[in-house]
Design an enzyme around this catalytic site. Structure first.
Site, PDB file in Angstrom:
ATOM      1  N   ARG A 197       0.856  -1.178   0.000  1.00  0.00           N
ATOM      2  CA  ARG A 197       0.000   0.000   0.000  1.00  0.00           C
ATOM      3  C   ARG A 197       0.898   1.235   0.000  1.00  0.00           C
ATOM      4  O   ARG A 197       1.670   1.441   0.941  1.00  0.00           O
ATOM      5  CB  ARG A 197      -0.897  -0.024   1.247  1.00  0.00           C
ATOM      6  CG  ARG A 197      -1.711   1.224   1.436  1.00  0.00           C
ATOM      7  CD  ARG A 197      -2.694   1.113   2.604  1.00  0.00           C
ATOM      8  NE  ARG A 197      -3.400   2.370   2.718  1.00  0.00           N
ATOM      9  CZ  ARG A 197      -3.181   3.288   3.667  1.00  0.00           C
ATOM     10  NH1 ARG A 197      -2.301   3.072   4.623  1.00  0.00           N
ATOM     11  NH2 ARG A 197      -3.849   4.429   3.650  1.00  0.00           N
TER      12      ARG A 197
ATOM     13  N   HIS B 225      -2.672  10.951   0.320  1.00  0.00           N
ATOM     14  CA  HIS B 225      -2.137  10.741   1.670  1.00  0.00           C
ATOM     15  C   HIS B 225      -1.401  12.023   2.073  1.00  0.00           C
ATOM     16  O   HIS B 225      -0.207  12.029   2.322  1.00  0.00           O
ATOM     17  CB  HIS B 225      -1.236   9.507   1.708  1.00  0.00           C
ATOM     18  CG  HIS B 225      -0.986   8.930   3.074  1.00  0.00           C
ATOM     19  ND1 HIS B 225      -1.136   7.585   3.365  1.00  0.00           N
ATOM     20  CD2 HIS B 225      -0.600   9.502   4.235  1.00  0.00           C
ATOM     21  CE1 HIS B 225      -0.836   7.363   4.643  1.00  0.00           C
ATOM     22  NE2 HIS B 225      -0.496   8.521   5.198  1.00  0.00           N
TER      23      HIS B 225
ATOM     24  N   GLU C  17      -7.383   8.786   5.885  1.00  0.00           N
ATOM     25  CA  GLU C  17      -7.640   9.459   7.161  1.00  0.00           C
ATOM     26  C   GLU C  17      -8.150  10.898   7.041  1.00  0.00           C
ATOM     27  O   GLU C  17      -7.474  11.852   7.452  1.00  0.00           O
ATOM     28  CB  GLU C  17      -6.384   9.437   8.044  1.00  0.00           C
ATOM     29  CG  GLU C  17      -5.876   8.040   8.331  1.00  0.00           C
ATOM     30  CD  GLU C  17      -4.801   8.000   9.419  1.00  0.00           C
ATOM     31  OE1 GLU C  17      -4.255   9.060   9.777  1.00  0.00           O
ATOM     32  OE2 GLU C  17      -4.530   6.904   9.927  1.00  0.00           O
TER      33      GLU C  17
ATOM     34  N   ASN D  70      -7.360   2.084   9.805  1.00  0.00           N
ATOM     35  CA  ASN D  70      -6.064   2.304  10.440  1.00  0.00           C
ATOM     36  C   ASN D  70      -6.281   2.309  11.940  1.00  0.00           C
ATOM     37  O   ASN D  70      -7.050   3.123  12.458  1.00  0.00           O
ATOM     38  CB  ASN D  70      -5.466   3.645  10.010  1.00  0.00           C
ATOM     39  CG  ASN D  70      -5.080   3.673   8.532  1.00  0.00           C
ATOM     40  OD1 ASN D  70      -5.140   2.649   7.849  1.00  0.00           O
ATOM     41  ND2 ASN D  70      -4.677   4.838   8.050  1.00  0.00           N
TER      42      ASN D  70
ATOM     43  N   TYR E  28      -4.378   2.120  15.786  1.00  0.00           N
ATOM     44  CA  TYR E  28      -3.159   2.158  16.598  1.00  0.00           C
ATOM     45  C   TYR E  28      -3.437   1.980  18.086  1.00  0.00           C
ATOM     46  O   TYR E  28      -2.728   1.291  18.786  1.00  0.00           O
ATOM     47  CB  TYR E  28      -2.404   3.472  16.371  1.00  0.00           C
ATOM     48  CG  TYR E  28      -1.795   3.527  14.996  1.00  0.00           C
ATOM     49  CD1 TYR E  28      -0.564   2.938  14.741  1.00  0.00           C
ATOM     50  CD2 TYR E  28      -2.472   4.127  13.929  1.00  0.00           C
ATOM     51  CE1 TYR E  28      -0.010   2.949  13.470  1.00  0.00           C
ATOM     52  CE2 TYR E  28      -1.923   4.129  12.659  1.00  0.00           C
ATOM     53  CZ  TYR E  28      -0.697   3.541  12.432  1.00  0.00           C
ATOM     54  OH  TYR E  28      -0.161   3.533  11.173  1.00  0.00           O
TER      55      TYR E  28
ATOM     56  N   GLU F 230      -3.546   0.003   8.149  1.00  0.00           N
ATOM     57  CA  GLU F 230      -2.373   0.395   8.934  1.00  0.00           C
ATOM     58  C   GLU F 230      -2.523  -0.140  10.339  1.00  0.00           C
ATOM     59  O   GLU F 230      -3.594  -0.015  10.956  1.00  0.00           O
ATOM     60  CB  GLU F 230      -2.235   1.927   9.051  1.00  0.00           C
ATOM     61  CG  GLU F 230      -1.765   2.608   7.802  1.00  0.00           C
ATOM     62  CD  GLU F 230      -1.605   4.124   7.981  1.00  0.00           C
ATOM     63  OE1 GLU F 230      -1.385   4.596   9.120  1.00  0.00           O
ATOM     64  OE2 GLU F 230      -1.722   4.828   6.961  1.00  0.00           O
TER      65      GLU F 230
HETATM   66  C1  FCB Z   1      -1.318   7.477  10.459  1.00  0.00           C
HETATM   67  C2  FCB Z   1      -0.863   7.910   9.087  1.00  0.00           C
HETATM   68  C3  FCB Z   1       0.469   7.359   8.675  1.00  0.00           C
HETATM   69  C4  FCB Z   1       1.443   7.269   9.829  1.00  0.00           C
HETATM   70  C5  FCB Z   1       0.797   6.628  11.040  1.00  0.00           C
HETATM   71  C6  FCB Z   1       1.717   6.471  12.224  1.00  0.00           C
HETATM   72  O1  FCB Z   1      -2.160   8.449  10.987  1.00  0.00           O
HETATM   73  O2  FCB Z   1      -1.811   7.536   8.116  1.00  0.00           O
HETATM   74  O3  FCB Z   1       0.946   8.142   7.626  1.00  0.00           O
HETATM   75  O4  FCB Z   1       1.994   8.478  10.099  1.00  0.00           O
HETATM   76  O5  FCB Z   1      -0.332   7.331  11.412  1.00  0.00           O
END
Ligand code: FCB
Length: 451
Positions: free
Chosen positions: A77, A121, A166, A296, A298, A355
């Site tokens: 990607r 992006h 995002e 995405n 985290y 992500e």
């Molecule tokens: C996301 C982004 C990516 C990267 C990660 C850690 O928000 O899409 O580009 O910076 O965080």
């Protein structure tokens, strides 16, 4: 130890984005982007680094593809830099920019790696920013023009397209908090930007379908499962607010519900003229059916109402959990809960985790090996959570680590390392970390081994 197998056709990938890895910021006719401008402005990037050279992927992409191939990576990607294609954002096309991505795509296909291309992006042409950028409605036509140029050229070979990465971060971190380019602090501008991002997605989808028949098209959202810090009504309300702001403001319109009424009311103090930037048939465009949702993930959010008198004591205590160097709590269960929620609340047809990853700065030891056990554990735990979601009926079709290699982490610069591959930013040498060797085996076995 137990071995957990993934579905036969599960896609194992890794992700990057143009500004974060390419370098060559002013080569071969590329126009300036808002991230070039932002990173060149003193004080905006924590460590004063820039994407000018960074991983020099623009010149080293053949080696990078080879490295991915040696790690068994099945899908890559990446994003396309709009100002390489249209240096002024609209109008004149730069053939050298198209050639670069054309060669990259051919190289990936030769290596048997499936390209997943993201159109936006974050590196908007500065020329479009100078005309007002995402808060202004003209940007929708600019984006569809760009989409048409790119997908006409690559649509025969790229079979997986993402419009935006995002939109929440672009709109709010860029226009309301001001931590990202273009660095504004204006709530109305952020809400206008969010709307134009959604609308331009909706308008771009049919263009992509026409130029790349049969390809998969979707959008990528940063989503965060939100938890009230205590069982109090006040914390419940706070959690609804965060969920409405980050998740529902984008999910609801994409899946046919318009903007959530509670949030329209909540935002009214920032919107003296209401939603005057929304036109009658906008939602018909925004809710265009897509093939997948990119997620995405985290960390989670914990919502606390600090002002509520006599609020219940906080019962969720994140401090006992591990945190990455971004300061983000490691909370894999949040991914499971988010995925099941997307399935039950929105009936998303197909989901990719586009992500997921962790920032840890472990570097090479004496014999050149990078032992990044914490990243490996993070990835494994999130894959376990993903697998549980699949068992619960979530149509999860693939997983992309963030990131393939260490890169420019936006306002944090090179101080945060998310890569499975170490990059020496002086010599530009790449060294796969232990997590990369581990991921290679995961892909080979289509399975993970849990502790
Ligand atoms: C996301 C982004 C990516 C990267 C990660 C850690 O928000 O899409 O580009 O910076 O965080």
């Amino acid at each position: 130890m137990t071995t957990i197998h993934f579905p036969e056709d599960f896609v194992w990938g890794t992700a990057t984005s143009s500004y974060q890895i390419e370098g060559a910021w002013n080569e071969d006719g590329k126009g300036e982007s808002i991230w070039d401008r932002f990173a060149h402005t003193p004080g905006k990037i924590e460590d004063n680094s820039t994407g000018d050279v960074i991983c020099d992927h623009y010149h080293r992409w053949p080696d990078d593809i080879q490295l991915m191939q040696s790690l068994n990576v099945q899908a890559y990607r990446f994003s396309i830099a709009w100002p390489r294609i249209l240096p002024q954002g609209m109008g004149k096309v730069n053939p050298k920019g198209l050639d670069f991505y054309s060669r990259l795509v051919d190289g990936l296909l030769e290596a048997n790696i499936t390209p997943f291309a993201t159109l936006y992006h974050w590196d908007l042409p500065q020329a479009l920013q100078d005309k007002g950028g995402w808060p202004e409605r003209f940007i929708v036509d600019a984006f569809t023009e760009y989409t048409d140029v790119v997908t006409r050229h690559l649509g025969d070979r790229v079979r997986h397209w993402t419009t935006h990465n995002e939109p929440w971060v672009i709109a709010f971190v860029g226009h309301q908090m001001g931590e990202h380019a273009p660095g504004w602090q204006d709530y109305v501008a952020a809400l206008r930007a969010a709307h134009h991002l959604l609308l331009s997605h909706g308008r771009a989808v049919p263009i992509i379908r026409a130029n790349s028949p049969g390809a998969e098209v979707g959008m990528v959202l940063n989503l965060t499962q939100t938890y009230p810090a205590s069982p109090s009504p006040a914390d419940y309300q706070a959690a609804r607010w965060v969920d409405g702001w980050i998740n529902r403001w984008f999910l609801d319109p994409l899946y046919g519900r318009h903007y959530p009424a509670d949030m329209v009311a909540a935002f009214s103090e920032y919107l003296p003229h209401g939603l005057d930037f929304v036109q009658a048939d906008d939602f018909a465009a925004v809710t265009v059916p897509t093939d997948y949702l990119g997620v995405n993930y985290y960390t989670r959010s914990i919502a606390r109402d600090q002002n509520a008198p006599d609020n219940h004591p906080q019962v969720i205590d994140p401090s006992t959990n591990e945190h990455t160097e971004m300061g983000w709590e490691v909370y894999a269960d949040g991914l499971f809960e988010l995925l099941t929620r997307l399935h039950t609340d929105y009936r998303t047809p197909k989901i990719y985790i586009t992500e997921n990853g962790a920032s840890y700065s472990d570097g090479p030891n004496g014999d050149g090996r990078v032992s990044d056990t914490r990243r490996l554990n993070y990835l494994r735990d999130h894959l376990m959570a993903s697998h549980r979601a699949i068992e619960n009926g979530v149509p999860l079709a693939g997983y992309f680590t963030w990131s393939f290699m260490d890169n420019f982490e936006w306002a944090k610069g090179i101080s945060q390392r998310f890569g499975m591959v170490w990059v020496d930013f002086e010599t530009l040498q790449r060294i796969p970390k232990d997590s990369a060797w581990w991921y290679k085996k995961v892909i080979a076995h289509n399975a993970i081994t849990t502790p």
